[in-house]
Design a protein around this motif. Structure first.
Motif, PDB file in Angstrom:
ATOM      1  N   PRO A 167      45.430  57.855  33.936  1.00 38.23           N
ATOM      2  CA  PRO A 167      44.435  56.924  33.364  1.00 38.23           C
ATOM      3  C   PRO A 167      45.070  55.854  32.489  1.00 38.23           C
ATOM      4  CG  PRO A 167      44.266  59.101  32.347  1.00 38.23           C
ATOM      5  CD  PRO A 167      45.154  59.246  33.526  1.00 38.23           C
ATOM      6  N   ALA A 168      46.157  56.194  31.777  1.00 37.15           N
ATOM      7  CA  ALA A 168      46.829  55.184  30.951  1.00 37.15           C
ATOM      8  C   ALA A 168      47.453  54.104  31.824  1.00 37.15           C
ATOM      9  CB  ALA A 168      47.896  55.839  30.073  1.00 37.15           C
ATOM     10  N   ALA A 169      48.072  54.520  32.938  1.00 38.73           N
ATOM     11  CA  ALA A 169      48.676  53.541  33.845  1.00 38.73           C
ATOM     12  C   ALA A 169      47.622  52.630  34.450  1.00 38.73           C
ATOM     13  CB  ALA A 169      49.455  54.264  34.944  1.00 38.73           C
ATOM     14  N   VAL A 170      46.485  53.194  34.820  1.00 45.34           N
ATOM     15  CA  VAL A 170      45.403  52.381  35.386  1.00 45.34           C
ATOM     16  C   VAL A 170      44.898  51.386  34.345  1.00 45.34           C
ATOM     17  CG1 VAL A 170      43.055  52.432  36.302  1.00 45.34           C
ATOM     18  CG2 VAL A 170      44.714  54.142  37.050  1.00 45.34           C
ATOM     19  N   PHE A 171      44.736  51.847  33.107  1.00 47.68           N
ATOM     20  CA  PHE A 171      44.246  50.953  32.059  1.00 47.68           C
ATOM     21  C   PHE A 171      45.230  49.816  31.805  1.00 47.68           C
ATOM     22  CE2 PHE A 171      44.307  49.776  27.540  1.00 47.68           C
ATOM     23  CZ  PHE A 171      43.046  49.197  27.446  1.00 47.68           C
ATOM     24  N   VAL A 172      46.513  50.148  31.737  1.00 45.71           N
ATOM     25  CA  VAL A 172      47.523  49.109  31.507  1.00 45.71           C
ATOM     26  C   VAL A 172      47.538  48.121  32.669  1.00 45.71           C
ATOM     27  CG1 VAL A 172      49.988  48.664  31.238  1.00 45.71           C
ATOM     28  CG2 VAL A 172      48.925  50.554  30.008  1.00 45.71           C
ATOM     29  N   ALA A 173      47.390  48.634  33.891  1.00 44.79           N
ATOM     30  CA  ALA A 173      47.367  47.746  35.051  1.00 44.79           C
ATOM     31  C   ALA A 173      46.186  46.787  34.982  1.00 44.79           C
ATOM     32  CB  ALA A 173      47.302  48.577  36.335  1.00 44.79           C
ATOM     33  N   VAL A 174      45.011  47.312  34.595  1.00 41.64           N
ATOM     34  CA  VAL A 174      43.838  46.455  34.458  1.00 41.64           C
ATOM     35  C   VAL A 174      44.062  45.408  33.363  1.00 41.64           C
ATOM     36  CG1 VAL A 174      41.410  46.418  33.759  1.00 41.64           C
ATOM     37  CG2 VAL A 174      42.220  48.176  35.344  1.00 41.64           C
ATOM     38  N   THR A 175      44.688  45.822  32.277  1.00 42.58           N
ATOM     39  CA  THR A 175      44.963  44.889  31.190  1.00 42.58           C
ATOM     40  C   THR A 175      45.914  43.788  31.638  1.00 42.58           C
ATOM     41  OG1 THR A 175      44.660  46.686  29.587  1.00 42.58           O
ATOM     42  CG2 THR A 175      45.780  44.700  28.815  1.00 42.58           C
ATOM     43  N   VAL A 176      46.929  44.166  32.402  1.00 34.74           N
ATOM     44  CA  VAL A 176      47.876  43.174  32.913  1.00 34.74           C
ATOM     45  C   VAL A 176      47.163  42.177  33.816  1.00 34.74           C
ATOM     46  CG1 VAL A 176      49.871  42.853  34.414  1.00 34.74           C
ATOM     47  CG2 VAL A 176      49.883  44.675  32.697  1.00 34.74           C
ATOM     48  N   VAL A 177      46.313  42.698  34.708  1.00 33.79           N
ATOM     49  CA  VAL A 177      45.556  41.818  35.597  1.00 33.79           C
ATOM     50  C   VAL A 177      44.682  40.865  34.782  1.00 33.79           C
ATOM     51  CG1 VAL A 177      43.774  41.735  37.382  1.00 33.79           C
ATOM     52  CG2 VAL A 177      45.597  43.428  37.522  1.00 33.79           C
ATOM     53  N   ALA A 178      44.064  41.392  33.715  1.00 31.56           N
ATOM     54  CA  ALA A 178      43.217  40.556  32.867  1.00 31.56           C
ATOM     55  C   ALA A 178      44.019  39.422  32.239  1.00 31.56           C
ATOM     56  CB  ALA A 178      42.565  41.415  31.781  1.00 31.56           C
ATOM     57  N   VAL A 179      45.221  39.753  31.771  1.00 30.20           N
ATOM     58  CA  VAL A 179      46.060  38.738  31.135  1.00 30.20           C
ATOM     59  C   VAL A 179      46.540  37.708  32.165  1.00 30.20           C
ATOM     60  CG1 VAL A 179      48.236  38.337  29.927  1.00 30.20           C
ATOM     61  CG2 VAL A 179      46.772  40.266  29.275  1.00 30.20           C
ATOM     62  N   VAL A 180      46.913  38.184  33.352  1.00 34.34           N
ATOM     63  CA  VAL A 180      47.442  37.293  34.381  1.00 34.34           C
ATOM     64  C   VAL A 180      46.363  36.328  34.887  1.00 34.34           C
ATOM     65  CG1 VAL A 180      48.348  37.205  36.741  1.00 34.34           C
ATOM     66  CG2 VAL A 180      49.276  38.844  35.095  1.00 34.34           C
ATOM     67  N   LEU A 181      45.173  36.857  35.158  1.00 33.66           N
ATOM     68  CA  LEU A 181      44.120  36.025  35.748  1.00 33.66           C
ATOM     69  C   LEU A 181      43.314  35.263  34.696  1.00 33.66           C
ATOM     70  CD1 LEU A 181      42.765  38.318  38.613  1.00 33.66           C
ATOM     71  CD2 LEU A 181      44.458  36.483  38.738  1.00 33.66           C
ATOM     72  N   GLY A 182      42.981  35.947  33.610  1.00 31.31           N
ATOM     73  CA  GLY A 182      42.168  35.306  32.596  1.00 31.31           C
ATOM     74  C   GLY A 182      40.723  35.157  33.037  1.00 31.31           C
ATOM     75  N   PRO A 183      39.853  34.756  32.149  1.00 38.45           N
ATOM     76  CA  PRO A 183      38.433  34.647  32.492  1.00 38.45           C
ATOM     77  C   PRO A 183      38.125  33.536  33.497  1.00 38.45           C
ATOM     78  CG  PRO A 183      38.861  33.771  30.295  1.00 38.45           C
ATOM     79  CD  PRO A 183      40.126  34.435  30.737  1.00 38.45           C
ATOM     80  N   ALA A 184      38.968  32.533  33.546  1.00 34.76           N
ATOM     81  CA  ALA A 184      38.697  31.411  34.448  1.00 34.76           C
ATOM     82  C   ALA A 184      38.953  31.763  35.910  1.00 34.76           C
ATOM     83  CB  ALA A 184      39.536  30.201  34.051  1.00 34.76           C
ATOM     84  N   HIS A 185      39.813  32.730  36.165  1.00 39.43           N
ATOM     85  CA  HIS A 185      40.142  33.132  37.543  1.00 39.43           C
ATOM     86  C   HIS A 185      39.982  34.647  37.671  1.00 39.43           C
ATOM     87  CE1 HIS A 185      41.830  29.100  38.225  1.00 39.43           C
ATOM     88  NE2 HIS A 185      42.400  29.240  37.047  1.00 39.43           N
ATOM     89  N   ALA A 186      38.850  35.151  37.232  1.00 41.25           N
ATOM     90  CA  ALA A 186      38.661  36.599  37.103  1.00 41.25           C
ATOM     91  C   ALA A 186      38.905  37.355  38.400  1.00 41.25           C
ATOM     92  CB  ALA A 186      37.256  36.886  36.578  1.00 41.25           C
ATOM     93  N   LEU A 187      38.509  36.801  39.533  1.00 41.27           N
ATOM     94  CA  LEU A 187      38.636  37.493  40.812  1.00 41.27           C
ATOM     95  C   LEU A 187      39.520  36.731  41.800  1.00 41.27           C
ATOM     96  CD1 LEU A 187      34.936  38.722  41.286  1.00 41.27           C
ATOM     97  CD2 LEU A 187      36.892  40.003  40.386  1.00 41.27           C
ATOM     98  N   ASP A 188      40.425  35.952  41.285  1.00 41.43           N
ATOM     99  CA  ASP A 188      41.324  35.175  42.144  1.00 41.43           C
ATOM    100  C   ASP A 188      42.539  36.041  42.489  1.00 41.43           C
ATOM    101  OD1 ASP A 188      42.866  33.361  43.476  1.00 41.43           O
ATOM    102  OD2 ASP A 188      42.647  31.762  41.971  1.00 41.43           O
TER     103      ASP A 188
END
Length: 290
Positions: free
Chosen positions: A23-44
Motif C-alpha cells: 500500500p505504501a508503494a501504491v500511495f507513493v506511485a499515485v503521489t508521483v503521478v499527481a506531481v508529474v501530471l498536475g491538476p491541469a493534465h490530470a488524466l493525460d
C-alpha cells in the motif's frame, strides 16, 4: 538466541512487505503521478508515459528507484505511527477531549435502548405477534450497533472492548486487565497465534482511515486521488468494526476456555467451572496488594 532473532527478523520483513510495503508503494506511485501530471493534465497518460520514459534509462533510473524506495519506507512508517494513534484512540477515556463524543454516543444509545425496551415489552405482552418480534429484534440490533453496553468511551471500538471486560468480570470475577498477561502465558500456541493474527488485522484496519486521509490530501491537488481516498474512508468503519469485534470475541473466548487454567496455576482448587467468587480471589492475588 541468534537463531531466534534471525527468524524474528524474517517474520518482521514478511509482515512489512504484506501489510505496509505494497500500500505504501501504491500511495507513493499515485503521489508521483499527481506531481508529474498536475491538476491541469490530470488524466493525460500520454504525457505521463513521455515523462516516465525520460528517467527510465541511465543514472536517472537509479536515483528515481532509490527515491521511490525511500519514499515508500517513510510513507509506511508514517502511516504505521498514525495508525497507532487511531488504535490508542480506541482506549481513550470518555473524559477530557473525548467527553463530547462520549456524551453524544450515550444520548444516541439511551434513545435506542428506550425504543428497544418498548419493543421487547410489546413482545412480552403478545408473544404471538410476529411483527412485534421482528421490530424488537431490529430495535435491539440498532441499540447494540451503537454499543452493547451504555457508552463510556468516545469510540465504538473502546466500548466494544470494555463490554468484554464487563462480561468477564460479571461471569468469572476476573479483572481482564490484570488477568490477561497471566492468561497469555498459559494459552496454547494455536490460540496465541490466532489472537496475534487478529491483532494484526486490527492494526491494519486502524491504518485504513489514515491511508484514506492521505489520498484525500493528494486529491486536494490532483482530483483522481479523491476516489481511493473516499473509498478507503467508507470501508474503514466496517473494517474496524469487524476486526475489533472478532478480537473482542476471541479474547472473551480465551477467558472462557482457559481462565480456569490461571486459577489452577495459582493453586486455587476448582471442582467445576470458574465461579465469580473464586475469580475475585484470583484477581486479588494477582494484584499483589501490600
Amino acid at each position: 538466541m541468534n537463531a531466534f532473532l534471525t527468524e524474528l527478523g524474517k517474520n518482521l520483513a514478511g509482515r512489512w512487505a504484506a501489510a505496509l510495503a505494497v500500500p505504501a508503494a501504491v500511495f507513493v506511485a499515485v503521489t508521483v503521478v499527481a506531481v508529474v501530471l498536475g491538476p491541469a493534465h490530470a488524466l493525460d497518460f500520454a504525457l505521463l508515459r513521455t515523462r516516465v520514459t525520460t528517467v527510465s534509462t541511465g543514472p536517472a533510473l537509479v536515483w528515481a528507484a532509490a527515491g521511490f524506495l525511500a519514499a515508500t519506507t517513510l510513507a509506511g512508517l508514517a502511516v504505521t505511527a498514525l495508525g497507532g494513534v487511531v488504535t490508542a484512540a480506541w482506549g481513550a477515556p470518555g473524559t477530557g477531549p473525548g467527553r463530547p463524543f462520549t456524551a453524544l454516543r450515550r444520548r444516541r444509545w439511551r434513545r435506542a435502548a428506550a425504543k428497544a425496551d418498548t419493543a421487547v415489552e410489546a413482545v412480552l405482552a403478545d408473544r404471538e405477534n410476529r411483527r412485534a418480534k421482528a421490530e424488537a429484534r431490529r430495535s435491539v440490533l440498532r441499540r447494540d450497533a451503537i454499543s452493547e453496553i451504555e457508552p463510556d468511551a468516545p469510540t465504538w471500538a473502546g466500548d466494544r472492548l470494555r463490554a468484554v471486560a464487563v462480561r468477564v468480570r460479571r461471569g468469572t470475577g476476573l479483572d481482564l486487565t490484570t488477568t490477561w498477561p497471566r492468561l497469555w502465558l498459559v494459552l496454547p500456541d494455536a490460540v496465541r497465534t490466532e489472537v496475534t493474527t487478529v491483532q494484526d488485522r486490527c492494526a491494519s484496519a486502524a491504518r485504513t482511515p489514515v491511508w484514506g486521509l492521505a489520498y484525500l490530501a493528494v486529491g486536494a491537488y490532483w482530483w483522481p486521488a479523491l476516489v481511493p481516498g473516499l473509498g478507503l474512508l467508507l470501508v474503514s468503519r466496517r473494517r474496524i468494526r469487524r476486526s475489533v469485534g472478532v478480537y473482542a470475541d476471541l479474547v472473551e473466548a480465551a477467558v472462557d476456555l482457559h481462565g480456569r487454567d490461571v486459577a489452577d496455576r495459582l493453586g486455587f482448587e476448582l471442582a467445576g467451572p470458574l465461579t465469580p467468587e473464586v475469580g475475585e480471589q484470583v484477581t486479588e492475588a494477582l494484584r499483589k496488594r501490600a
